[in-house]
Design an enzyme around this catalytic site. Structure first.
Site, PDB file in Angstrom:
ATOM      1  N   TRP A 323      95.212  49.250  64.694  1.00  0.00           N
ATOM      2  CA  TRP A 323      96.581  48.739  64.814  1.00  0.00           C
ATOM      3  C   TRP A 323      97.160  48.427  63.440  1.00  0.00           C
ATOM      4  O   TRP A 323      98.362  48.603  63.211  1.00  0.00           O
ATOM      5  CB  TRP A 323      96.571  47.477  65.677  1.00  0.00           C
ATOM      6  N   HIS A 324      96.305  47.986  62.512  1.00  0.00           N
ATOM      7  CA  HIS A 324      96.796  47.591  61.203  1.00  0.00           C
ATOM      8  C   HIS A 324      97.236  48.774  60.356  1.00  0.00           C
ATOM      9  O   HIS A 324      98.106  48.603  59.485  1.00  0.00           O
ATOM     10  CB  HIS A 324      95.724  46.793  60.462  1.00  0.00           C
ATOM     11  N   GLY A 325      96.665  49.924  60.561  1.00  0.00           N
ATOM     12  CA  GLY A 325      97.072  51.050  59.736  1.00  0.00           C
ATOM     13  C   GLY A 325      96.388  52.334  60.136  1.00  0.00           C
ATOM     14  O   GLY A 325      95.302  52.321  60.715  1.00  0.00           O
TER      15      GLY A 325
END
Length: 475
Positions: A323-325
């Site tokens: 989700w972060h990257g």
């Protein structure tokens, strides 16, 4: 439009003045909605229109679920909403990542493949408002919240500019009732909002952006740095990402307070955590609670024995990393935290049957030791979070434990970094023991006002030339 830019300060000051001069509730809502659209459109108008259109579709889908008694039709509508929101997230954020990964996998197997990359622009904060939309439609499907009948209210819930691009992730059941409440101008609440905003401004300009001046060169060329420099850079990055993200959150909470709204607390001095489970109860609280409620528990949570619990933890944290990257380094960061959570749970069970060990770890020296080990583990994880490639991450980790080169390596301004780290550590202790709140009550108003002005002046003085974007804008 960065919160720490003059453009935003002029925009927000004008909005605040007009907002409180309007005596009617509904025009205020429409003003906030127009300001939120302008805030995002200042970056890209077409993507602001796209977000508004998908928000309107979620509004209609939720109404359809609320009015439909058929469980099958309600589930179909929920699936449509999930496919739309996750599909948009995957297209903009992950399409090129998966195409590149596929091409690399084919190349590794000896096949020559040239897959075309998509020319797409990643919308700022897409992960945040996607999760907010999912939380709303899932809660309507579960009948935990009724579908919002007023389109303007629902669009403001998603587009409200303080939390639009980097959170905190807002729950519909917390925010929608606030829109309907009558709001009166309050000096104490304005004062509270200004406190939050200036605290966030100080964190961002005086600490996070200053840390970046040290961190970026080390991670760009870790080969040239000795162990001491690399260790300081890793700790400096831990402070940078905390002050950058919590600084944005503080400014968002402060801006919302000044407009009569309350956003959820997103950070609670995470670096004094005594274990990694506590760290995730203190770090990015809105995300960790979202992952728990909408991913970990639906997967089965802690039901079904240790193996299934560990599996669910790994899946949840791996997806949280992704989700972060759109990079495998983020996935590894998530997997690492999943493993740390599993190890902590196993060690906790181990200690329960050994009272002496448990009492020793619960003592003050034992707690300090657990805090140090937790912070060290988190810092190792930040290496994968910050590094753009596995090669850089491996080099940084190797330099951290290398004694074959000079301890200092490439000359760097160590003294200023050590002072800043000590300052943040002392602030953590003051917050941990609630010292600031106790002191604040006894300080006269002129001294408080002077301290705020001094903090803002110091932040502007220490800020590097050119405002750096917030780290979490890319997520």
């Amino acid at each position: 439009m960065l919160f720490c830019s003059l453009e935003f300060l002029f925009f927000f000051a004008a909005l605040l003045l007009v907002y409180w001069l309007i005596p009617w509730r509904q025009p205020r809502i429409w003003l906030l909605l127009a300001a939120s659209f302008y805030f995002y459109a200042a970056w890209n108008t077409w993507l602001a229109i796209l977000i508004s259109a998908t928000t309107a579709l979620d509004y209609l889908i939720a109404l359809g679920m609320d009015r439909n008694a058929s469980e099958v039709r309600r589930k179909v509508l929920l699936v449509v909403s999930l496919v739309m929101n996750l599909g948009m997230l995957c297209y903009f954020k992950y399409a090129n990542f998966f195409l590149q990964s596929l091409a690399q996998a084919l190349h590794a197997m000896g096949a020559s493949a040239s897959l075309p990359l998509l020319r797409v622009m990643l919308p700022i904060g897409i992960s945040f408002y996607t999760f907010e939309a999912i939380n709303y439609t899932v809660d309507v499907y579960r009948r935990r919240v009724p579908a919002e009948r007023n389109l303007g209210h629902f669009m403001l819930f998603v587009l409200f500019f303080p939390h639009l691009v980097a959170g905190p992730i807002v729950r519909a059941r917390d925010f929608l009732p606030q829109i309907k409440r009558r709001k009166r101008f309050s000096w104490p609440r304005m004062h509270l909002g200004a406190q939050f905003f200036f605290l966030g401004l100080f964190k961002k300009l005086a600490i996070a952006d200053r840390m970046a001046l040290f961190v970026d060169p080390v991670f760009a060329n870790p080969h040239a740095c000795g162990p001491a420099t690399v260790w300081l850079a890793v700790i400096a990055y831990a402070l940078q990402i905390y002050c950058d993200f919590s600084g944005y959150t503080d400014m968002a909470i402060g801006a919302a307070h000044m407009l009569g709204y309350k956003l959820a607390l997103n950070f609670n001095i995470p670096y004094v955590s005594a274990n990694v489970s506590e760290f995730w109860r203190r770090w990015h609280i809105s995300l960790s609670s979202w992952l728990r409620d909408y991913l970990f528990i639906p997967l089965g949570g802690s039901r079904g024995g240790s193996w299934k619990t560990n599996r669910n933890l790994l899946i949840t944290m791996s997806l949280g990393g992704l989700w972060h990257g759109a990079s495998w380094t983020f996935v590894v960061w998530g997997v690492l935290h999943g493993v740390l959570l599993i190890v902590h749970k196993a060690f906790q069970d181990f200690c329960k049957s050994r009272p002496r060990l448990d009492r020793a770890l619960q003592s003050l020296p034992g707690t300090l030791l657990r805090m140090a080990v937790t912070f060290l583990s988190v810092c190792v994880g930040w290496v994968f979070f910050r590094a753009t490639t596995f090669t850089i991450a491996a080099t940084v980790l190797r330099q951290m434990v290398s004694f074959q080169h000079s301890w200092a390596g490439k000359p760097m301004p160590h003294f200023g970094i050590v002072l800043m780290i000590a300052l943040v550590f002392l602030c953590h202790l003051a917050r941990r023991f609630d010292l600031w709140r106790k002191w604040q009550v006894h300080l006269p108003a002129p001294m408080l006002g002077f301290s705020y002005a001094a903090a803002v002046t110091l932040a502007l003085f220490l800020a590097p030339s050119g405002a750096k974007p917030f780290i979490y804008f890319q997520f």
